[in-house]
Motif scaffolding. Sequence first.
Motif, PDB file in Angstrom:
ATOM      1  N   THR A 158       1.050  -1.184  -0.074  1.00 39.46           N
ATOM      2  CA  THR A 158      -0.114  -0.166  -0.054  1.00 39.46           C
ATOM      3  C   THR A 158       0.907   1.267   0.202  1.00 39.46           C
ATOM      4  OG1 THR A 158      -0.268  -0.020   2.506  1.00 39.46           O
ATOM      5  CG2 THR A 158      -1.983  -1.167   1.059  1.00 39.46           C
ATOM      6  N   ALA A 159       0.278   2.206  -0.674  1.00 41.77           N
ATOM      7  CA  ALA A 159       1.348   3.434  -0.731  1.00 41.77           C
ATOM      8  C   ALA A 159       0.480   4.550  -1.300  1.00 41.77           C
ATOM      9  CB  ALA A 159       2.356   3.239  -1.855  1.00 41.77           C
ATOM     10  N   GLY A 160       0.987   5.848  -0.945  1.00 40.50           N
ATOM     11  CA  GLY A 160       0.406   7.112  -1.243  1.00 40.50           C
ATOM     12  C   GLY A 160       1.230   8.456  -1.077  1.00 40.50           C
ATOM     13  N   VAL A 161       0.648   9.405  -1.592  1.00 46.38           N
ATOM     14  CA  VAL A 161       1.063  10.600  -1.623  1.00 46.38           C
ATOM     15  C   VAL A 161      -0.288  11.671  -1.447  1.00 46.38           C
ATOM     16  CG1 VAL A 161       1.998  12.718  -3.082  1.00 46.38           C
ATOM     17  CG2 VAL A 161       2.725  10.132  -3.579  1.00 46.38           C
ATOM     18  N   ASP A 162       0.049  12.490  -0.209  1.00 50.37           N
ATOM     19  CA  ASP A 162      -0.899  13.279   0.250  1.00 50.37           C
ATOM     20  C   ASP A 162      -1.350  14.438  -0.877  1.00 50.37           C
ATOM     21  OD1 ASP A 162      -0.500  11.963   2.665  1.00 50.37           O
ATOM     22  OD2 ASP A 162      -0.019  13.840   3.819  1.00 50.37           O
ATOM     23  N   GLY A 163      -2.738  14.467  -1.065  1.00 50.12           N
ATOM     24  CA  GLY A 163      -3.165  15.098  -2.078  1.00 50.12           C
ATOM     25  C   GLY A 163      -3.289  14.642  -3.332  1.00 50.12           C
ATOM     26  N   VAL A 164      -2.900  13.353  -3.658  1.00 52.91           N
ATOM     27  CA  VAL A 164      -2.789  12.832  -4.881  1.00 52.91           C
ATOM     28  C   VAL A 164      -3.712  11.431  -4.966  1.00 52.91           C
ATOM     29  CG1 VAL A 164      -1.602  11.951  -6.808  1.00 52.91           C
ATOM     30  CG2 VAL A 164      -0.703  13.810  -5.438  1.00 52.91           C
ATOM     31  N   GLY A 165      -3.183  10.846  -3.965  1.00 54.16           N
ATOM     32  CA  GLY A 165      -4.019   9.470  -3.830  1.00 54.16           C
ATOM     33  C   GLY A 165      -3.467   8.145  -3.177  1.00 54.16           C
ATOM     34  N   GLU A 166      -3.989   6.865  -3.114  1.00 52.51           N
ATOM     35  CA  GLU A 166      -3.334   5.938  -2.637  1.00 52.51           C
ATOM     36  C   GLU A 166      -3.534   4.772  -3.711  1.00 52.51           C
ATOM     37  OE1 GLU A 166      -4.609   4.981   1.259  1.00 52.51           O
ATOM     38  OE2 GLU A 166      -4.386   6.946   2.089  1.00 52.51           O
ATOM     39  N   ILE A 167      -2.722   3.761  -3.444  1.00 53.29           N
ATOM     40  CA  ILE A 167      -2.479   2.550  -4.187  1.00 53.29           C
ATOM     41  C   ILE A 167      -2.353   1.322  -3.621  1.00 53.29           C
ATOM     42  CG2 ILE A 167      -1.906   3.652  -6.356  1.00 53.29           C
ATOM     43  CD1 ILE A 167       0.777   2.728  -5.685  1.00 53.29           C
ATOM     44  N   ALA A 168      -3.067   0.129  -3.982  1.00 50.01           N
ATOM     45  CA  ALA A 168      -2.564  -1.186  -3.395  1.00 50.01           C
ATOM     46  C   ALA A 168      -2.737  -2.391  -4.283  1.00 50.01           C
ATOM     47  CB  ALA A 168      -4.059  -1.249  -2.352  1.00 50.01           C
ATOM     48  N   PHE A 169      -1.584  -3.249  -4.067  1.00 43.56           N
ATOM     49  CA  PHE A 169      -1.430  -4.231  -5.090  1.00 43.56           C
ATOM     50  C   PHE A 169      -0.751  -5.462  -4.252  1.00 43.56           C
ATOM     51  CE2 PHE A 169       2.216  -1.540  -5.950  1.00 43.56           C
ATOM     52  CZ  PHE A 169       3.330  -2.384  -5.948  1.00 43.56           C
TER      53      PHE A 169
END
Length: 236
Positions: A219-230
Motif C-alpha cells: 500500500t502506498a500514497g502521496v498526500d493530496g494525490v491518492g493511494e494505491i494497493a497491490f
Amino acid sequence: MTADTTEYVIAPAPQASLAVADSKARFPIRRVFCVGRNYAAHAREMGKDPDREPPFFFTKPADAVVAAEGTVPYPPLTENLHHEIELVVALGKGGRNVSPAQALDLVWGYAVGVDLTRRDLQDVAKKMSRPWDWSKAFDASGPSGPLHPVSRIGHPEKGAIWLKVNGEERQVGDLDELIWPVADVIAYISESVELQAGDVIFTGTPAGVGALLPGDKVTAGVDGVGEIAFKVGQRG
C-alpha cells in the motif's frame, strides 16, 4: 481529420496508457523518464552524496507502466526486487528549453507510482559500469494509480509520500524534500530532449527502499494525490 491509411508489416502495439480518476478516458503514454536519487536521505542510503548535483535520468518503456491494483508480477532474473514509491507527473503539453517558471504549465496531472527495481541486477550493472535497463525497464516495472488532473488537485509541493508492505511502514518522506522539485526536473529534461504531450516522469523516491517477496501486499500514497494497493505475484 484524414484517416490514417498507413500499412504496417505487423500489427502496431496497443497504445500504453494510464487511467484517469473518475473518468472513462485514459491518458496515452509516450515516454517514461525517471529521476535517480532525488531525495537526500535516499541518496545517502545508496552511498551517494546528496548535494544538489545535476539530476540524472533513466527510462522505462511506456508499457512498463501498469495499473497498481490486483496482482503485479514478480519479474524473472532477480532474487532482490525492491520497491521505490514516487510521485508521477504526466505532461499534457511539450516544449524545449522550458524555464522552471513555465514548467508546471506543461503538467496535465499527477499519480502515485512505484519504480520496481531488480536491485541485484542493478548492483552488477553499477560495478561493471553498464546501463541500468535490465534492472529498471522490465515488464510491469512501473505500477501506477490513476491520474488526477491539475484542474482538480493543483500542484502538490509538500505532503507525505509513503509506502507500506504488509502493513509495515517502509518508506516515508515529504514532497518538499525533493532535491530537484517537479518544475526543475521538467526544465532540466527539456534542455536535452523536446518534451511532448504524453510524456510521464517518475520524480524519485525517499529513503527506506527494500525487498519485496511473492505474496507481499503493498500500500502506498502521496498526500493530496491518492493511494494505491497491490499484491506481488508468485515467481514464474
